[in-house]
Scaffold this motif. Sequence first.
Motif, PDB file in Angstrom:
ATOM      1  N   HIS A  87      -1.305  -0.495  13.277  1.00  0.00           N
ATOM      2  CA  HIS A  87      -2.387  -1.201  12.213  1.00  0.00           C
ATOM      3  C   HIS A  87      -3.421  -1.123  12.035  1.00  0.00           C
ATOM      4  O   HIS A  87      -4.240  -1.555  10.969  1.00  0.00           O
ATOM      5  CB  HIS A  87      -2.465  -2.925  13.665  1.00  0.00           C
ATOM      6  CG  HIS A  87      -3.195  -4.108  12.881  1.00  0.00           C
ATOM      7  ND1 HIS A  87      -4.663  -4.614  13.153  1.00  0.00           N
ATOM      8  CD2 HIS A  87      -2.195  -4.945  12.072  1.00  0.00           C
ATOM      9  CE1 HIS A  87      -5.209  -5.605  12.287  1.00  0.00           C
ATOM     10  NE2 HIS A  87      -3.401  -6.100  11.551  1.00  0.00           N
ATOM     11  N   GLY A  88      -4.282  -0.745  13.403  1.00  0.00           N
ATOM     12  CA  GLY A  88      -6.034  -0.037  12.458  1.00  0.00           C
ATOM     13  C   GLY A  88      -5.531   1.133  11.319  1.00  0.00           C
ATOM     14  O   GLY A  88      -6.454   1.186  10.627  1.00  0.00           O
ATOM     15  N   ILE A  89      -4.850   1.661  10.703  1.00  0.00           N
ATOM     16  CA  ILE A  89      -4.543   2.355   9.361  1.00  0.00           C
ATOM     17  C   ILE A  89      -3.929   1.595   8.911  1.00  0.00           C
ATOM     18  O   ILE A  89      -4.279   2.044   7.901  1.00  0.00           O
ATOM     19  CB  ILE A  89      -3.425   3.712  10.251  1.00  0.00           C
ATOM     20  CG1 ILE A  89      -3.977   4.565  11.206  1.00  0.00           C
ATOM     21  CG2 ILE A  89      -3.125   4.538   8.935  1.00  0.00           C
ATOM     22  CD1 ILE A  89      -2.501   4.946  11.792  1.00  0.00           C
ATOM     23  N   TYR A  90      -3.293   0.548   8.651  1.00  0.00           N
ATOM     24  CA  TYR A  90      -2.831  -0.181   7.912  1.00  0.00           C
ATOM     25  C   TYR A  90      -4.598  -1.122   7.205  1.00  0.00           C
ATOM     26  O   TYR A  90      -4.699  -1.319   5.695  1.00  0.00           O
ATOM     27  CB  TYR A  90      -2.265  -1.480   8.828  1.00  0.00           C
ATOM     28  CG  TYR A  90      -1.581  -2.631   7.614  1.00  0.00           C
ATOM     29  CD1 TYR A  90      -1.637  -2.407   6.386  1.00  0.00           C
ATOM     30  CD2 TYR A  90      -2.607  -3.947   7.907  1.00  0.00           C
ATOM     31  CE1 TYR A  90      -1.198  -3.589   5.784  1.00  0.00           C
ATOM     32  CE2 TYR A  90      -2.721  -4.812   7.100  1.00  0.00           C
ATOM     33  CZ  TYR A  90      -2.001  -4.874   6.039  1.00  0.00           C
ATOM     34  OH  TYR A  90      -2.402  -6.255   5.005  1.00  0.00           O
ATOM     35  N   VAL A  91      -5.105  -1.361   7.906  1.00  0.00           N
ATOM     36  CA  VAL A  91      -6.325  -2.086   8.051  1.00  0.00           C
ATOM     37  C   VAL A  91      -7.563  -0.890   7.057  1.00  0.00           C
ATOM     38  O   VAL A  91      -7.328  -1.810   6.161  1.00  0.00           O
ATOM     39  CB  VAL A  91      -7.198  -2.481   8.715  1.00  0.00           C
ATOM     40  CG1 VAL A  91      -8.201  -3.175   8.499  1.00  0.00           C
ATOM     41  CG2 VAL A  91      -6.938  -3.816   9.704  1.00  0.00           C
ATOM     42  N   GLU A  92      -7.263   0.615   7.007  1.00  0.00           N
ATOM     43  CA  GLU A  92      -7.947   1.127   6.475  1.00  0.00           C
ATOM     44  C   GLU A  92      -7.151   1.621   5.082  1.00  0.00           C
ATOM     45  O   GLU A  92      -7.994   0.934   4.017  1.00  0.00           O
ATOM     46  CB  GLU A  92      -7.653   2.758   6.602  1.00  0.00           C
ATOM     47  CG  GLU A  92      -8.669   3.121   6.567  1.00  0.00           C
ATOM     48  CD  GLU A  92      -9.417   4.467   7.434  1.00  0.00           C
ATOM     49  OE1 GLU A  92      -9.658   5.354   6.526  1.00  0.00           O
ATOM     50  OE2 GLU A  92      -9.189   4.221   8.453  1.00  0.00           O
ATOM     51  N   ALA A  93      -6.114   1.393   5.080  1.00  0.00           N
ATOM     52  CA  ALA A  93      -5.423   1.487   3.519  1.00  0.00           C
ATOM     53  C   ALA A  93      -6.110  -0.037   2.947  1.00  0.00           C
ATOM     54  O   ALA A  93      -5.501   0.333   1.227  1.00  0.00           O
ATOM     55  CB  ALA A  93      -4.078   2.235   3.924  1.00  0.00           C
ATOM     56  N   SER A  94      -5.929  -0.723   3.443  1.00  0.00           N
ATOM     57  CA  SER A  94      -5.802  -2.130   2.191  1.00  0.00           C
ATOM     58  C   SER A  94      -7.060  -2.074   2.054  1.00  0.00           C
ATOM     59  O   SER A  94      -7.068  -3.073   1.527  1.00  0.00           O
ATOM     60  CB  SER A  94      -5.470  -2.990   3.543  1.00  0.00           C
ATOM     61  OG  SER A  94      -6.495  -3.896   4.263  1.00  0.00           O
ATOM     62  N   ARG A  95      -8.005  -1.972   2.244  1.00  0.00           N
ATOM     63  CA  ARG A  95      -9.231  -1.826   2.173  1.00  0.00           C
ATOM     64  C   ARG A  95      -9.710  -1.018   0.604  1.00  0.00           C
ATOM     65  O   ARG A  95     -10.630  -1.105   0.300  1.00  0.00           O
ATOM     66  CB  ARG A  95     -10.385  -1.791   2.798  1.00  0.00           C
ATOM     67  CG  ARG A  95     -10.247  -2.833   4.499  1.00  0.00           C
ATOM     68  CD  ARG A  95     -11.718  -2.640   5.490  1.00  0.00           C
ATOM     69  NE  ARG A  95     -11.070  -3.372   6.462  1.00  0.00           N
ATOM     70  CZ  ARG A  95     -12.050  -3.345   7.692  1.00  0.00           C
ATOM     71  NH1 ARG A  95     -12.172  -2.102   7.900  1.00  0.00           N
ATOM     72  NH2 ARG A  95     -12.289  -4.454   8.629  1.00  0.00           N
ATOM     73  N   LEU A  96      -8.727   0.406   1.116  1.00  0.00           N
ATOM     74  CA  LEU A  96      -8.651   1.060  -0.751  1.00  0.00           C
ATOM     75  C   LEU A  96      -8.216   0.632  -1.623  1.00  0.00           C
ATOM     76  O   LEU A  96      -7.559  -0.047  -1.657  1.00  0.00           O
ATOM     77  CB  LEU A  96      -8.300   2.078   0.159  1.00  0.00           C
ATOM     78  CG  LEU A  96      -8.591   3.373   1.409  1.00  0.00           C
ATOM     79  CD1 LEU A  96      -7.779   4.749   1.694  1.00  0.00           C
ATOM     80  CD2 LEU A  96      -9.812   3.312   1.704  1.00  0.00           C
ATOM     81  N   ARG A  97      -8.848   1.016  -2.714  1.00  0.00           N
ATOM     82  CA  ARG A  97      -8.320   0.760  -3.837  1.00  0.00           C
ATOM     83  C   ARG A  97      -7.184   1.825  -4.127  1.00  0.00           C
ATOM     84  O   ARG A  97      -6.939   2.124  -4.374  1.00  0.00           O
ATOM     85  CB  ARG A  97      -9.637   0.967  -4.620  1.00  0.00           C
ATOM     86  CG  ARG A  97      -8.932   1.259  -6.081  1.00  0.00           C
ATOM     87  CD  ARG A  97      -9.723   1.063  -7.381  1.00  0.00           C
ATOM     88  NE  ARG A  97     -10.735  -0.102  -7.212  1.00  0.00           N
ATOM     89  CZ  ARG A  97     -12.255   0.339  -7.663  1.00  0.00           C
ATOM     90  NH1 ARG A  97     -12.705   0.909  -8.728  1.00  0.00           N
ATOM     91  NH2 ARG A  97     -13.680  -1.049  -7.645  1.00  0.00           N
ATOM     92  N   GLY A  98      -6.366   1.066  -4.293  1.00  0.00           N
ATOM     93  CA  GLY A  98      -5.033   1.166  -4.965  1.00  0.00           C
ATOM     94  C   GLY A  98      -3.652   0.523  -4.333  1.00  0.00           C
ATOM     95  O   GLY A  98      -3.846  -0.534  -3.564  1.00  0.00           O
ATOM     96  N   ASP A  99      -2.576   1.393  -3.798  1.00  0.00           N
ATOM     97  CA  ASP A  99      -1.058   0.518  -3.469  1.00  0.00           C
ATOM     98  C   ASP A  99      -1.740   0.556  -1.954  1.00  0.00           C
ATOM     99  O   ASP A  99      -1.478   1.828  -1.411  1.00  0.00           O
ATOM    100  CB  ASP A  99       0.151   1.382  -4.248  1.00  0.00           C
ATOM    101  CG  ASP A  99       1.270   0.917  -3.920  1.00  0.00           C
ATOM    102  OD1 ASP A  99       1.403   0.992  -2.619  1.00  0.00           O
ATOM    103  OD2 ASP A  99       1.910   0.342  -4.275  1.00  0.00           O
ATOM    104  N   THR A 100      -1.227  -0.658  -1.924  1.00  0.00           N
ATOM    105  CA  THR A 100      -1.663  -0.310   0.110  1.00  0.00           C
ATOM    106  C   THR A 100      -0.833   0.965   0.774  1.00  0.00           C
ATOM    107  O   THR A 100      -0.586   1.233   1.632  1.00  0.00           O
ATOM    108  CB  THR A 100      -2.052  -1.594   0.428  1.00  0.00           C
ATOM    109  OG1 THR A 100      -3.071  -2.275  -0.108  1.00  0.00           O
ATOM    110  CG2 THR A 100      -2.141  -1.154   2.375  1.00  0.00           C
ATOM    111  N   GLY A 101       0.682   0.625   0.432  1.00  0.00           N
ATOM    112  CA  GLY A 101       1.589   1.148   1.285  1.00  0.00           C
ATOM    113  C   GLY A 101       1.529   2.411   1.054  1.00  0.00           C
ATOM    114  O   GLY A 101       1.719   3.623   1.856  1.00  0.00           O
ATOM    115  N   ALA A 102       1.723   3.299  -0.681  1.00  0.00           N
ATOM    116  CA  ALA A 102       0.710   4.956  -0.823  1.00  0.00           C
ATOM    117  C   ALA A 102       0.193   5.361   0.422  1.00  0.00           C
ATOM    118  O   ALA A 102       0.009   6.442   0.710  1.00  0.00           O
ATOM    119  CB  ALA A 102       0.877   5.045  -2.240  1.00  0.00           C
ATOM    120  N   LEU A 103      -0.674   3.986   0.096  1.00  0.00           N
ATOM    121  CA  LEU A 103      -2.503   5.026   0.953  1.00  0.00           C
ATOM    122  C   LEU A 103      -1.981   4.572   2.370  1.00  0.00           C
ATOM    123  O   LEU A 103      -2.451   5.768   2.597  1.00  0.00           O
ATOM    124  CB  LEU A 103      -3.380   3.816   0.533  1.00  0.00           C
ATOM    125  CG  LEU A 103      -4.159   3.465  -1.010  1.00  0.00           C
ATOM    126  CD1 LEU A 103      -4.774   2.967  -1.841  1.00  0.00           C
ATOM    127  CD2 LEU A 103      -5.081   4.994  -0.693  1.00  0.00           C
TER     128      LEU A 103
END
Length: 206
Positions: free
Chosen positions: A71-87
């Motif tokens: 979940h922590g990795i998901y949260v980090e990906a969601s804060r980055l610019r771009g497609d969250t799934g790909a990130l």
Amino acid sequence: MTKRQEAKYKIDRRMGENIWGRAKSPVNRREYGPGQHGQRRKGKLSDFGVQLRAKQKLKGYYGNISEKQFHGIYVEASRLRGDTGALLIGLLERRLDAAVYRAKFAPTVFAARQLVNHGHVLVNGKRVNIGSFRLKEGDVVEVREKSKQLAIVLEAVQSGERDTPDYLEVDTNKLTARFVRVPGLADVPYPVQMEPHLVVEHYSRS
């Protein structure tokens, strides 16, 4: 059979898919889930169930990462610019244990994590014993000189079961791998379809 193997095969059977593409997977013989009621669990999944299964499959693929860490990795990906799934996929593939597995220095992602945890792996010449260590572009991963004759390493390198992806430059003689770039979803050689967008939907609704 070790507890690690049991856990690994249980993930395959629970998903009903051979998620690592291994010849020994029990799903090759029977596709239903584990337990005495496994054959009855073929009902149609709800949208939530589909999303949950996508999350369990992706989390399980990377050595059954803990829910808190995933979940922590998901949260980090969601804060980055771009497609969250790909990130999300990019962050998972930057894990050291994932890179050791991709480079074929270990036969399974579970074995790759154990190899790292036991101090057999170097990053840029320094020993790193944390599987979740995050690689950067240009980092060089290698098996320690004293560990290059380990049976588990030799077995993995000689196996024809998997190919190494092009975002890693692997030297099988020196047992080194350079992390060239962060991959996108299409670059990652998953044996089964992964659906990170469903993982994003699962977390965004909770």
